[in-house]
Design a protein around this motif. Structure first.
Motif, mmCIF file in Angstrom:
data_model
loop_
_atom_site.group_PDB
_atom_site.id
_atom_site.type_symbol
_atom_site.label_atom_id
_atom_site.label_comp_id
_atom_site.label_asym_id
_atom_site.label_seq_id
_atom_site.Cartn_x
_atom_site.Cartn_y
_atom_site.Cartn_z
ATOM 1 N N LEU A 16 29.528 3.149 -29.712
ATOM 2 C CA LEU A 16 29.136 1.928 -30.411
ATOM 3 C C LEU A 16 30.101 0.785 -30.116
ATOM 4 O O LEU A 16 29.698 -0.378 -30.112
ATOM 5 C CB LEU A 16 29.054 2.188 -31.917
ATOM 6 C CG LEU A 16 28.010 3.213 -32.351
ATOM 7 C CD1 LEU A 16 27.960 3.312 -33.876
ATOM 8 C CD2 LEU A 16 26.631 2.863 -31.805
ATOM 9 N N ALA A 17 31.366 1.122 -29.845
ATOM 10 C CA ALA A 17 32.342 0.077 -29.538
ATOM 11 C C ALA A 17 32.040 -0.617 -28.212
ATOM 12 O O ALA A 17 32.491 -1.748 -27.986
ATOM 13 C CB ALA A 17 33.746 0.679 -29.493
ATOM 14 N N ALA A 18 31.280 0.053 -27.357
ATOM 15 C CA ALA A 18 30.970 -0.515 -26.039
ATOM 16 C C ALA A 18 29.515 -0.956 -25.933
ATOM 17 O O ALA A 18 28.993 -1.118 -24.830
ATOM 18 C CB ALA A 18 31.274 0.503 -24.945
ATOM 19 N N MET A 19 28.857 -1.165 -27.072
ATOM 20 C CA MET A 19 27.464 -1.595 -27.028
ATOM 21 C C MET A 19 27.339 -2.941 -26.325
ATOM 22 O O MET A 19 28.181 -3.829 -26.518
ATOM 23 C CB MET A 19 26.894 -1.692 -28.442
ATOM 24 C CG MET A 19 26.691 -0.348 -29.109
ATOM 25 S SD MET A 19 26.076 -0.461 -30.818
ATOM 26 C CE MET A 19 24.394 -1.021 -30.524
ATOM 27 N N PRO A 20 26.324 -3.109 -25.483
ATOM 28 C CA PRO A 20 26.114 -4.399 -24.816
ATOM 29 C C PRO A 20 25.956 -5.522 -25.829
ATOM 30 O O PRO A 20 25.387 -5.327 -26.908
ATOM 31 C CB PRO A 20 24.824 -4.177 -24.023
ATOM 32 C CG PRO A 20 24.742 -2.699 -23.831
ATOM 33 C CD PRO A 20 25.339 -2.103 -25.065
ATOM 34 N N VAL A 21 26.466 -6.695 -25.485
ATOM 35 C CA VAL A 21 26.389 -7.854 -26.376
ATOM 36 C C VAL A 21 25.565 -8.958 -25.711
ATOM 37 O O VAL A 21 25.450 -9.034 -24.489
ATOM 38 C CB VAL A 21 27.794 -8.387 -26.722
ATOM 39 C CG1 VAL A 21 28.583 -7.328 -27.462
ATOM 40 C CG2 VAL A 21 28.546 -8.819 -25.462
ATOM 41 N N ALA A 50 28.776 -0.919 -17.244
ATOM 42 C CA ALA A 50 27.874 -1.171 -16.116
ATOM 43 C C ALA A 50 26.551 -1.740 -16.613
ATOM 44 O O ALA A 50 25.973 -2.642 -15.987
ATOM 45 C CB ALA A 50 27.637 0.116 -15.334
ATOM 46 N N ILE A 51 26.056 -1.216 -17.752
ATOM 47 C CA ILE A 51 24.840 -1.766 -18.336
ATOM 48 C C ILE A 51 25.028 -3.235 -18.667
ATOM 49 O O ILE A 51 24.170 -4.081 -18.368
ATOM 50 C CB ILE A 51 24.446 -0.978 -19.604
ATOM 51 C CG1 ILE A 51 23.985 0.439 -19.220
ATOM 52 C CG2 ILE A 51 23.338 -1.689 -20.376
ATOM 53 C CD1 ILE A 51 23.737 1.349 -20.410
ATOM 54 N N GLN A 52 26.160 -3.574 -19.281
ATOM 55 C CA GLN A 52 26.440 -4.971 -19.618
ATOM 56 C C GLN A 52 26.434 -5.846 -18.374
ATOM 57 O O GLN A 52 25.857 -6.938 -18.366
ATOM 58 C CB GLN A 52 27.797 -5.079 -20.315
ATOM 59 C CG GLN A 52 28.187 -6.498 -20.722
ATOM 60 C CD GLN A 52 27.383 -7.000 -21.907
ATOM 61 O OE1 GLN A 52 27.431 -6.421 -22.989
ATOM 62 N NE2 GLN A 52 26.632 -8.078 -21.716
ATOM 63 N N CYS A 53 27.046 -5.376 -17.285
ATOM 64 C CA CYS A 53 27.082 -6.149 -16.042
ATOM 65 C C CYS A 53 25.687 -6.354 -15.475
ATOM 66 O O CYS A 53 25.335 -7.468 -15.045
ATOM 67 C CB CYS A 53 27.976 -5.452 -15.021
ATOM 68 S SG CYS A 53 29.731 -5.408 -15.445
ATOM 69 N N GLN A 54 24.882 -5.285 -15.452
ATOM 70 C CA GLN A 54 23.531 -5.407 -14.917
ATOM 71 C C GLN A 54 22.669 -6.313 -15.786
ATOM 72 O O GLN A 54 21.811 -7.047 -15.274
ATOM 73 C CB GLN A 54 22.887 -4.017 -14.804
ATOM 74 C CG GLN A 54 23.599 -3.053 -13.853
ATOM 75 C CD GLN A 54 23.437 -3.426 -12.386
ATOM 76 O OE1 GLN A 54 22.961 -4.499 -12.041
ATOM 77 N NE2 GLN A 54 23.846 -2.529 -11.505
ATOM 78 N N LEU A 55 22.901 -6.293 -17.093
ATOM 79 C CA LEU A 55 22.206 -7.219 -17.983
ATOM 80 C C LEU A 55 22.595 -8.661 -17.687
ATOM 81 O O LEU A 55 21.742 -9.541 -17.561
ATOM 82 C CB LEU A 55 22.524 -6.881 -19.440
ATOM 83 C CG LEU A 55 21.820 -5.662 -20.032
ATOM 84 C CD1 LEU A 55 22.514 -5.216 -21.316
ATOM 85 C CD2 LEU A 55 20.360 -5.983 -20.305
ATOM 86 N N ASP A 56 23.890 -8.905 -17.599
ATOM 87 C CA ASP A 56 24.369 -10.261 -17.354
ATOM 88 C C ASP A 56 23.913 -10.787 -15.995
ATOM 89 O O ASP A 56 23.729 -11.996 -15.817
ATOM 90 C CB ASP A 56 25.896 -10.308 -17.447
ATOM 91 C CG ASP A 56 26.398 -10.090 -18.867
ATOM 92 O OD1 ASP A 56 25.579 -10.167 -19.802
ATOM 93 O OD2 ASP A 56 27.608 -9.841 -19.035
#
Length: 292
Positions: free
Chosen positions: A209-214, A169-175
């Motif tokens: 760590l495997a799901a860290m935002p990129v 969800a963090i990755q989506c909100q970042l993107d």
């Protein structure tokens, strides 16, 4: 590698039955946090409490904590929001607004949990849950609204993840461009009593760590709720992460029920032994991009 930032979680909603070093009043909180600052802590997450330990979400009570802490220690503040079921977004952020007309009286960070979870605690001895209805609800709309409030109030986002779905969800909100920068990601591990988060061991850390935002620059912290953070602290230090610890998260009875300051000092000593210096308050502000 950056210097290690140490955060302290002195109280959460924890009582004193298993570790007496849980501060309740603003004065107690400030005293404990000063002790932690003296041995290396530069960021704190806390909850306002009444004199008997009950939770309070009143703005005046939080402001009293802000004032007391800042009078005693050079510490960056990342307090809890008023996460009460049924509260509107404005009600949830009312406790961190600071003094009207004085933006600098606000905390530096807005802590936003990026998902939903059952918060019921498991008793591994009795083999039963202590409750069966404690639900934390931050759906996508709430996340976006709180991220918008952080931007509006010029507060840095402190994004909390219990598990991979929250990190996604963090990755989506970042993107989507909803997260102001710079920002922090805090990976929460869970001990045996807290099954909502990845386990407080090396496998749990690896899962986070495997799901860290990129594709984005940020700083990451690790804490452990109802679990022993010291079991994974060395791995976090070696990998360039930062750490948050405190008796509010875990009582540490197996280690003699240490104080908050003793836990912070143990992380500082560990970092020194691994050749990674601990950041001062000024260095923490520079690393995290906090200018005010």
């Amino acid at each position: 590698m950056e210097k290690l930032i140490i955060g302290v979680h002195p109280n959460e909603g924890t009582m004193r039955d298993r570790n007496p070093d849980v501060p309740f009043t603003p004065e107690e909180l400030a005293s404990v946090i000063k002790e932690c600052a003296d041995v290396g802590a530069t960021v704190t997450h806390f909850h306002a409490r009444t004199a008997d330990g009950a939770m309070t979400h009143e703005s005046a009570d939080y402001q009293a904590c802000f004032d007391a802490i800042r009078a005693e220690a050079d510490m960056l503040l990342a307090p809890s929001l008023a996460n009460v079921p049924g509260y509107t977004i404005d009600q949830r952020v009312a406790n961190v607004l600071g003094v009207p007309g004085l933006p600098r009286s606000r905390p530096e960070f807005m802590v936003i949990e990026m998902g939903c979870a059952s918060m019921d605690l498991w008793d591994p001895v009795a083999r039963k849950f202590g409750s069966d209805n404690r639900l934390f609800l931050n759906h996508t709309g709430v996340q976006e609204a709180l991220l918008g409030k952080a931007n509006e109030l010029a507060m840095h986002p402190w994004l909390v993840s219990f598990n991979n779905s929250w990190s996604r969800a963090i990755q989506c909100q970042l993107d989507a461009g909803h997260v102001g920068q710079p920002f922090v990601v805090q990976f929460v591990l869970g001990g045996p009593e807290f099954p909502a988060a990845h386990a407080a061991d090396l496998n749990g850390l690896e899962s986070h760590l495997a799901a860290m935002p990129v594709g984005h620059r940020y700083h990451w912290f690790v804490s452990a709720y109802r679990g022993d953070l010291l079991n994974v602290a060395a791995d976090v230090i070696r990998r360039g992460g930062h750490l948050s610890i405190g008796v509010g998260d875990h009582h540490y009875e197996d280690r003699g029920a240490p104080t908050n300051a003793e836990l912070v000092a143990s992380l500082a000593d560990l970092a020194q032994s691994l050749g990674r210096p601990v950041a001062s308050a000024a260095e923490t502000r520079e690393i995290l991009g906090v200018t005010r």
